[in-house]
Design a protein around this motif. Sequence first.
Motif, PDB file in Angstrom:
ATOM      1  N   VAL A 165       0.980  -1.214  -0.074  1.00  0.00           N
ATOM      2  CA  VAL A 165       0.016   0.016   0.063  1.00  0.00           C
ATOM      3  C   VAL A 165       0.569   1.256  -0.129  1.00  0.00           C
ATOM      4  CG1 VAL A 165      -1.657   1.436   1.146  1.00  0.00           C
ATOM      5  CG2 VAL A 165      -1.840  -1.191   0.952  1.00  0.00           C
ATOM      6  N   THR A 166       1.957   1.428   0.927  1.00  0.00           N
ATOM      7  CA  THR A 166       2.757   2.417   0.970  1.00  0.00           C
ATOM      8  C   THR A 166       3.260   2.585  -0.509  1.00  0.00           C
ATOM      9  OG1 THR A 166       3.312   2.170   3.210  1.00  0.00           O
ATOM     10  CG2 THR A 166       4.881   3.459   1.990  1.00  0.00           C
ATOM     11  N   GLN A 167       4.069   1.397  -1.277  1.00  0.00           N
ATOM     12  CA  GLN A 167       4.384   1.815  -2.487  1.00  0.00           C
ATOM     13  C   GLN A 167       3.488   2.452  -3.453  1.00  0.00           C
ATOM     14  OE1 GLN A 167       6.707  -1.709  -4.244  1.00  0.00           O
ATOM     15  NE2 GLN A 167       7.134  -2.244  -2.091  1.00  0.00           N
ATOM     16  N   GLN A 168       2.209   2.082  -3.390  1.00  0.00           N
ATOM     17  CA  GLN A 168       1.194   2.703  -4.357  1.00  0.00           C
ATOM     18  C   GLN A 168       1.110   4.280  -4.084  1.00  0.00           C
ATOM     19  OE1 GLN A 168      -2.574   0.165  -5.144  1.00  0.00           O
ATOM     20  NE2 GLN A 168      -1.955  -0.468  -3.002  1.00  0.00           N
ATOM     21  N   GLY A 169       1.102   4.731  -2.734  1.00  0.00           N
ATOM     22  CA  GLY A 169       1.095   5.967  -2.491  1.00  0.00           C
ATOM     23  C   GLY A 169       2.690   6.875  -2.874  1.00  0.00           C
ATOM     24  N   LEU A 170       3.620   6.044  -2.663  1.00  0.00           N
ATOM     25  CA  LEU A 170       4.837   6.630  -3.016  1.00  0.00           C
ATOM     26  C   LEU A 170       4.934   6.871  -4.629  1.00  0.00           C
ATOM     27  CD1 LEU A 170       7.541   4.815  -0.675  1.00  0.00           C
ATOM     28  CD2 LEU A 170       6.642   7.233  -0.661  1.00  0.00           C
ATOM     29  N   VAL A 171       4.622   5.640  -5.366  1.00  0.00           N
ATOM     30  CA  VAL A 171       4.664   5.881  -7.003  1.00  0.00           C
ATOM     31  C   VAL A 171       3.878   6.777  -7.209  1.00  0.00           C
ATOM     32  CG1 VAL A 171       3.813   4.776  -8.902  1.00  0.00           C
ATOM     33  CG2 VAL A 171       5.208   3.107  -7.144  1.00  0.00           C
ATOM     34  N   THR A 172       2.431   7.095  -6.836  1.00  0.00           N
ATOM     35  CA  THR A 172       1.809   8.068  -7.260  1.00  0.00           C
ATOM     36  C   THR A 172       2.248   9.745  -6.712  1.00  0.00           C
ATOM     37  OG1 THR A 172      -0.285   6.928  -6.796  1.00  0.00           O
ATOM     38  CG2 THR A 172      -0.712   9.101  -6.801  1.00  0.00           C
ATOM     39  N   ALA A 173       3.019   9.775  -5.380  1.00  0.00           N
ATOM     40  CA  ALA A 173       3.520  10.864  -5.095  1.00  0.00           C
ATOM     41  C   ALA A 173       4.747  11.444  -5.889  1.00  0.00           C
ATOM     42  CB  ALA A 173       3.991  10.754  -3.411  1.00  0.00           C
ATOM     43  N   VAL A 174       5.581  10.409  -6.292  1.00  0.00           N
ATOM     44  CA  VAL A 174       6.634  10.704  -7.209  1.00  0.00           C
ATOM     45  C   VAL A 174       6.294  11.221  -8.520  1.00  0.00           C
ATOM     46  CG1 VAL A 174       8.738   9.592  -8.553  1.00  0.00           C
ATOM     47  CG2 VAL A 174       8.199   8.916  -6.138  1.00  0.00           C
ATOM     48  N   LEU A 175       5.220  10.604  -9.096  1.00  0.00           N
ATOM     49  CA  LEU A 175       4.839  10.826 -10.377  1.00  0.00           C
ATOM     50  C   LEU A 175       4.212  12.516 -10.274  1.00  0.00           C
ATOM     51  CD1 LEU A 175       3.026   7.883 -11.692  1.00  0.00           C
ATOM     52  CD2 LEU A 175       5.363   8.755 -12.487  1.00  0.00           C
ATOM     53  N   GLY A 176       3.271  12.539  -9.184  1.00  0.00           N
ATOM     54  CA  GLY A 176       2.684  13.814  -8.878  1.00  0.00           C
ATOM     55  C   GLY A 176       4.074  14.959  -8.485  1.00  0.00           C
ATOM     56  N   PHE A 210      13.820  19.922  -1.325  1.00  0.00           N
ATOM     57  CA  PHE A 210      13.148  19.393   0.197  1.00  0.00           C
ATOM     58  C   PHE A 210      11.971  19.382  -0.042  1.00  0.00           C
ATOM     59  CE2 PHE A 210      11.058  21.424   3.803  1.00  0.00           C
ATOM     60  CZ  PHE A 210      11.393  20.647   4.807  1.00  0.00           C
ATOM     61  N   ILE A 211      11.231  20.273  -1.015  1.00  0.00           N
ATOM     62  CA  ILE A 211       9.590  20.083  -1.203  1.00  0.00           C
ATOM     63  C   ILE A 211       9.221  18.624  -1.770  1.00  0.00           C
ATOM     64  CG2 ILE A 211       7.609  21.255  -2.405  1.00  0.00           C
ATOM     65  CD1 ILE A 211       9.236  23.762  -2.114  1.00  0.00           C
ATOM     66  N   SER A 212      10.165  18.166  -2.777  1.00  0.00           N
ATOM     67  CA  SER A 212       9.904  17.098  -3.191  1.00  0.00           C
ATOM     68  C   SER A 212       9.806  15.820  -2.183  1.00  0.00           C
ATOM     69  CB  SER A 212      10.995  16.644  -4.196  1.00  0.00           C
ATOM     70  OG  SER A 212      11.023  17.505  -5.362  1.00  0.00           O
ATOM     71  N   PHE A 213      10.910  15.921  -1.210  1.00  0.00           N
ATOM     72  CA  PHE A 213      10.792  15.197  -0.215  1.00  0.00           C
ATOM     73  C   PHE A 213       9.462  15.103   0.555  1.00  0.00           C
ATOM     74  CE2 PHE A 213      15.441  14.850  -0.662  1.00  0.00           C
ATOM     75  CZ  PHE A 213      15.804  13.454  -0.807  1.00  0.00           C
ATOM     76  N   SER A 214       9.102  16.232   0.708  1.00  0.00           N
ATOM     77  CA  SER A 214       7.570  16.490   1.444  1.00  0.00           C
ATOM     78  C   SER A 214       6.583  15.902   0.772  1.00  0.00           C
ATOM     79  CB  SER A 214       7.422  18.092   1.726  1.00  0.00           C
ATOM     80  OG  SER A 214       7.052  18.399   0.477  1.00  0.00           O
ATOM     81  N   GLY A 215       6.913  15.779  -0.796  1.00  0.00           N
ATOM     82  CA  GLY A 215       5.736  15.074  -1.458  1.00  0.00           C
ATOM     83  C   GLY A 215       5.850  13.803  -1.309  1.00  0.00           C
ATOM     84  N   LEU A 216       7.144  12.935  -0.936  1.00  0.00           N
ATOM     85  CA  LEU A 216       7.192  11.631  -0.541  1.00  0.00           C
ATOM     86  C   LEU A 216       6.323  11.395   0.571  1.00  0.00           C
ATOM     87  CD1 LEU A 216      10.755  10.854  -1.893  1.00  0.00           C
ATOM     88  CD2 LEU A 216       8.551  10.501  -3.059  1.00  0.00           C
ATOM     89  N   PHE A 217       6.645  12.361   1.548  1.00  0.00           N
ATOM     90  CA  PHE A 217       5.999  12.236   3.013  1.00  0.00           C
ATOM     91  C   PHE A 217       4.498  11.989   2.862  1.00  0.00           C
ATOM     92  CE2 PHE A 217       4.720  14.334   7.037  1.00  0.00           C
ATOM     93  CZ  PHE A 217       5.198  13.125   7.862  1.00  0.00           C
ATOM     94  N   MET A 218       4.114  13.108   1.885  1.00  0.00           N
ATOM     95  CA  MET A 218       2.728  13.292   1.415  1.00  0.00           C
ATOM     96  C   MET A 218       1.981  11.685   1.171  1.00  0.00           C
ATOM     97  SD  MET A 218       0.821  15.569  -1.437  1.00  0.00           S
ATOM     98  CE  MET A 218       1.665  16.994  -0.769  1.00  0.00           C
ATOM     99  N   GLY A 219       2.769  10.918   0.355  1.00  0.00           N
ATOM    100  CA  GLY A 219       2.462   9.568  -0.039  1.00  0.00           C
ATOM    101  C   GLY A 219       2.306   8.660   1.010  1.00  0.00           C
ATOM    102  N   ILE A 220       3.395   8.685   1.976  1.00  0.00           N
ATOM    103  CA  ILE A 220       3.592   8.117   2.966  1.00  0.00           C
ATOM    104  C   ILE A 220       2.327   8.158   4.017  1.00  0.00           C
ATOM    105  CG2 ILE A 220       4.758   7.511   5.119  1.00  0.00           C
ATOM    106  CD1 ILE A 220       7.522   7.780   3.683  1.00  0.00           C
ATOM    107  N   LEU A 221       2.008   9.669   4.462  1.00  0.00           N
ATOM    108  CA  LEU A 221       0.803   9.700   4.982  1.00  0.00           C
ATOM    109  C   LEU A 221      -0.491   9.309   4.627  1.00  0.00           C
ATOM    110  CD1 LEU A 221       1.438  13.415   6.253  1.00  0.00           C
ATOM    111  CD2 LEU A 221       1.690  11.509   7.652  1.00  0.00           C
ATOM    112  N   ALA A 222      -0.559   9.400   3.189  1.00  0.00           N
ATOM    113  CA  ALA A 222      -1.869   9.074   2.537  1.00  0.00           C
ATOM    114  C   ALA A 222      -2.025   7.584   2.387  1.00  0.00           C
ATOM    115  CB  ALA A 222      -1.928   9.415   1.180  1.00  0.00           C
ATOM    116  N   ALA A 223      -0.958   6.882   2.622  1.00  0.00           N
ATOM    117  CA  ALA A 223      -1.135   5.232   3.119  1.00  0.00           C
ATOM    118  C   ALA A 223      -1.282   4.614   4.199  1.00  0.00           C
ATOM    119  CB  ALA A 223       0.339   4.738   2.311  1.00  0.00           C
ATOM    120  N   LEU A 224      -1.315   5.586   5.297  1.00  0.00           N
ATOM    121  CA  LEU A 224      -1.467   5.128   6.607  1.00  0.00           C
ATOM    122  C   LEU A 224      -2.638   4.500   6.797  1.00  0.00           C
ATOM    123  CD1 LEU A 224       0.225   7.718   8.777  1.00  0.00           C
ATOM    124  CD2 LEU A 224       1.112   5.689   8.002  1.00  0.00           C
TER     125      LEU A 224
END
Length: 368
Positions: free
Chosen positions: A293-304, A337-351
């Motif tokens: 589930v986390t990888q789904q969030g991260l893939v989407t976050a990276v593309l976004g 730095f903001i890109s890393f916050s996007g990855l954090f966004m993906g992790i939070l969304a997967a919780l």
Amino acid sequence: MTYLAIHNLWQQKFRLALSVAGVALAMMLIILLNGFLRGIYVQVTAYLDNSPAQLVIAQDGVTNLLSATSILPVGTEDQVRGIPGVAQVTPIVSQFIIFDLHDEKVVAYMVGYNPELGGGPWQMKDGRFPESDNEVVLDWIMASKHGLTIGDTMAILDETFTIVGLSDGTNSWMASFFFVDKRAAERLLLAPGATSFVLLTLEPNADSTAVTERLNRRLRDVEVVPVATMRQNDLDVLVKVFAAPLQLMVSIAFAVGTAILGMVIYTATVERTREYGVLKAVGAKNRHLYGLVTQQGLVTAVLGSLLGIGLAGLAAKLIMDNSPKFLIVLEPRAILFISFSGLFMGILAALLPARLVARLDPAQVFRK
């Protein structure tokens, strides 16, 4: 698991596009707001950033350049000359001025300087520096906005000046700089011999602290302020009013992006509850499902995030091309730095979806 995560996302292309677009728009807004705030910082400190001075002498109690009015005792610059460690003394007269341009009130920051001593425009776009006390250099953006060109005349406090040059890098969201001879500035302010600030450039090996002590012993009723301190004081006074709302908008954009991504991943997880139940039944551990589930969030976050960076660069260019007074500074370090916050966004969304998967009971799933 990575293949399965990508496969699950690809099954619903429209939903994937929606989630990527949501993250991209949130990232674009965060990057633009951060770039706009950074642009304000650059504009507010532009004069001091482009001055070789290390110390500024101001009126007693004044520790700001742009946000305060300063009048020094007569002869201050003469007293400074000859002090060991001081290489260059640059007196200026500065003041915010309101004048009329085509029936419109315009706020601008006047700098009166001696061309032989410096303190004038640091970058010219066209024309030349003032050579007499009835000539002026305008910021090119202000001139362009009001249809003024080199050779035109304009009224400043009931006096007529001829535009002889257009400066670059001297505009801000608040007010543009314009430059005149120091004698003209004194005359406009009805203060013959006046000096607002004295900029001091030190000798290469001079000790700034020692020079400051010498100045304080010789001068009275003045402030000797390091340029770095004065720069920061201007930022504290002029920018903090805008920083809080912009930072709040960044937080809102982050929350909205996380919510959109979370809803999409949660919906996709609920729809595939049976598939996750099968995986648990054949021995998949919770950590494997968490990872899926986390990888789904991260893939989407990276593309976004990648799309958001591209959109931010395009939007910044369009904004500055159409409204040059707004400076948007996109720094690679800040974008990273903001890109890393996007990855954090993906992790939070997967919780939340991950918790749902972890609580699955395969037996109950198969009974449905």
